[in-house]
Write a protein that holds these residues in place. Sequence first.
Motif, PDB file in Angstrom:
ATOM      1  N   MET A   1     -12.526   8.248  15.108  1.00 54.25           N
ATOM      2  CA  MET A   1     -12.124   7.376  16.186  1.00 54.25           C
ATOM      3  C   MET A   1     -13.260   6.014  16.257  1.00 54.25           C
ATOM      4  O   MET A   1     -14.366   6.556  16.755  1.00 54.25           O
ATOM      5  CB  MET A   1     -11.405   7.633  17.598  1.00 54.25           C
ATOM      6  CG  MET A   1     -10.973   6.314  18.281  1.00 54.25           C
ATOM      7  SD  MET A   1     -10.232   6.642  19.531  1.00 54.25           S
ATOM      8  CE  MET A   1      -8.458   7.651  18.937  1.00 54.25           C
TER       9      MET A   1
ATOM     10  N   ASN B   1     -14.604   2.847  18.614  1.00 54.38           N
ATOM     11  CA  ASN B   1     -14.318   2.203  19.838  1.00 54.38           C
ATOM     12  C   ASN B   1     -14.829   1.086  19.700  1.00 54.38           C
ATOM     13  O   ASN B   1     -16.407   0.616  19.057  1.00 54.38           O
ATOM     14  CB  ASN B   1     -15.644   3.296  20.701  1.00 54.38           C
ATOM     15  CG  ASN B   1     -15.636   4.209  20.867  1.00 54.38           C
ATOM     16  OD1 ASN B   1     -14.030   5.376  20.919  1.00 54.38           O
ATOM     17  ND2 ASN B   1     -16.302   4.951  21.387  1.00 54.38           N
TER      18      ASN B   1
ATOM     19  N   HIS C   1      -5.494  -2.821  17.624  1.00 52.34           N
ATOM     20  CA  HIS C   1      -5.034  -0.847  18.568  1.00 52.34           C
ATOM     21  C   HIS C   1      -4.200  -0.620  17.252  1.00 52.34           C
ATOM     22  O   HIS C   1      -3.703   1.025  17.159  1.00 52.34           O
ATOM     23  CB  HIS C   1      -4.838  -1.409  18.913  1.00 52.34           C
ATOM     24  CG  HIS C   1      -3.761  -0.822  20.304  1.00 52.34           C
ATOM     25  ND1 HIS C   1      -3.875   0.151  20.733  1.00 52.34           N
ATOM     26  CD2 HIS C   1      -2.448  -0.166  20.241  1.00 52.34           C
ATOM     27  CE1 HIS C   1      -3.119   0.896  21.367  1.00 52.34           C
ATOM     28  NE2 HIS C   1      -2.162   0.540  21.332  1.00 52.34           N
TER      29      HIS C   1
ATOM     30  N   CYS D   1      -8.443   1.885  16.727  1.00 49.37           N
ATOM     31  CA  CYS D   1      -9.088   1.741  17.638  1.00 49.37           C
ATOM     32  C   CYS D   1      -9.064   2.282  19.033  1.00 49.37           C
ATOM     33  O   CYS D   1      -8.120   1.444  19.544  1.00 49.37           O
ATOM     34  CB  CYS D   1      -9.796   0.703  17.163  1.00 49.37           C
ATOM     35  SG  CYS D   1      -9.900   0.348  15.517  1.00 49.37           S
ATOM     36  N   LEU D   2     -10.267   2.731  19.687  1.00 48.74           N
ATOM     37  CA  LEU D   2     -10.074   3.082  21.324  1.00 48.74           C
ATOM     38  C   LEU D   2     -10.389   1.253  22.085  1.00 48.74           C
ATOM     39  O   LEU D   2     -12.376   1.032  21.516  1.00 48.74           O
ATOM     40  CB  LEU D   2     -10.603   3.698  21.514  1.00 48.74           C
ATOM     41  CG  LEU D   2     -10.491   4.523  23.075  1.00 48.74           C
ATOM     42  CD1 LEU D   2      -9.201   4.276  23.192  1.00 48.74           C
ATOM     43  CD2 LEU D   2     -11.552   5.611  23.604  1.00 48.74           C
TER      44      LEU D   2
ATOM     45  N   TRP E   1     -12.552  -1.680  24.739  1.00 51.24           N
ATOM     46  CA  TRP E   1     -12.042  -1.811  26.019  1.00 51.24           C
ATOM     47  C   TRP E   1     -12.132  -3.661  25.732  1.00 51.24           C
ATOM     48  O   TRP E   1     -12.623  -4.220  24.707  1.00 51.24           O
ATOM     49  CB  TRP E   1     -13.825  -1.677  26.337  1.00 51.24           C
ATOM     50  CG  TRP E   1     -13.680  -0.176  27.006  1.00 51.24           C
ATOM     51  CD1 TRP E   1     -12.623   0.573  26.407  1.00 51.24           C
ATOM     52  CD2 TRP E   1     -15.136   0.370  27.555  1.00 51.24           C
ATOM     53  NE1 TRP E   1     -12.671   1.888  27.430  1.00 51.24           N
ATOM     54  CE2 TRP E   1     -14.171   1.547  27.967  1.00 51.24           C
ATOM     55  CE3 TRP E   1     -15.462  -0.162  27.998  1.00 51.24           C
ATOM     56  CZ2 TRP E   1     -14.671   2.221  29.108  1.00 51.24           C
ATOM     57  CZ3 TRP E   1     -16.073   0.730  29.111  1.00 51.24           C
ATOM     58  CH2 TRP E   1     -16.286   2.260  29.463  1.00 51.24           C
TER      59      TRP E   1
ATOM     60  N   GLN F   1      -8.435   0.671  27.065  1.00 54.05           N
ATOM     61  CA  GLN F   1      -8.642   1.101  27.850  1.00 54.05           C
ATOM     62  C   GLN F   1      -9.115   1.366  29.149  1.00 54.05           C
ATOM     63  O   GLN F   1      -8.923   1.748  30.107  1.00 54.05           O
ATOM     64  CB  GLN F   1      -9.304   2.225  26.869  1.00 54.05           C
ATOM     65  CG  GLN F   1      -8.546   2.901  25.570  1.00 54.05           C
ATOM     66  CD  GLN F   1      -7.556   4.004  26.310  1.00 54.05           C
ATOM     67  OE1 GLN F   1      -7.916   5.052  26.963  1.00 54.05           O
ATOM     68  NE2 GLN F   1      -6.351   3.889  25.428  1.00 54.05           N
TER      69      GLN F   1
END
Length: 415
Positions: free
Chosen positions: A1, A3, A21, A25-26, A28, A50
């Motif tokens: 994954m 970030n 998304h 992908c994670l 912020w 997140q």
Amino acid sequence: MINVLIVDGFSSGKFLAKKLHEHGCLLWHLASNPVMDDYYYVGFDVSIYQKSMTHLNIESTLFELEPFEVDVIIAGSESGVLLTDLLNERLGLSYANEAASSYARRNKYDMIDSITQAGLSAAAQCAVDNWAAGCEWIKTQKKFPIVVKPLQSAGADGVYICPDLAACERAFKEVLGTRNRLNIENRQVLLQEYLLGTEYVVNMVSLGGRSLVTEVVKYQKRLLASGRIVYDIDQLIDSSAEVYAELVRYTRQVVKSLGIKNGPSHAEVMYTETGPVLVEIAARTDGILRSKVCTETTGLGQINAVALSIAHPKEFEQLLASGADYKLLKYTYNVCLINTEEGVFRQTAFLAELIRLDSFFEVVFYLADGQHIGITNDVFSQPGTVYLVHPDLGQIESDYAKIREMEAAGIYRDI
């Protein structure tokens, strides 16, 4: 994954975030400033992130980022470009642009100065903090119009086309000392030679210093009586167009000279009688783009390409290796609404008529029903954008004319 930190995921950055998304992908989010124009938060979806943060100072932001183990940091809109560069430099991330030329990618005087030093065609210019110096420079040019604008702005905010010295002075005083829509104080004013020609956009996505062209768009703008300019039509052109190759070749040189090695670039280029000349360039996605429209018209588009370069770089490298230019699958107009009187925004009747147009694809309103609507003088005061897509350019032209007729009749406005 993977970030990914998105700095100011507004404008078309909202759609880039959504696409990342979807790729798994994670995410912020980091707001570069606690005070942002309300325009940016229209349609912003915090639920796909997140965590959402606000930047106060570089050390506290880096400390807060430590648990995330970020792989990629990218700017979602113009306001996030400088902070993105700084964070990439401090963290030593590879998906980044050259740190040394960061400021030249935002400051429009340094931008033009940099490409001039690289031997590329550029407009004559002067940055001043007082009218006497500005007046002296204008007189040396011995021709009008003159462009007056902030050093760091976006969306035609504070841009004036001035036909004479008096108009230049008025515009200068309007800009100097004010705070623009990016919440930056205009401590100097940029004066530039007016470029005569047809303006185009060249959108690219870079990876490891190699660039893929995703769109070349022909602009149509409207000059207001105040000297301000507003966007009218964005028309995507095919890669077979006569000007395409020359525009792309020039823009690739601009991208290289300004150290854009990874991620999106959005260049506005005037095609003059002597060839392409840069108006300005930004290291972020084109703000008016919608990924669904791009899928219909070229099969890819800048937003999808950026997401691919981050989430699936090997697939993106295959696109680069092919060397193929995009092909226009359908014609499209991005129609920027231009409101001429203050009132109350009403979308119901307008939307009902838009749906009846054969080429109608999508509309994005930047105001809520019943909200006050002001006079349009830049991107930030546009009430919305209508996206027309169709295999027949004549149908799009006809539907565009109908939209302007409805607009002139006040269909989306109560006085």
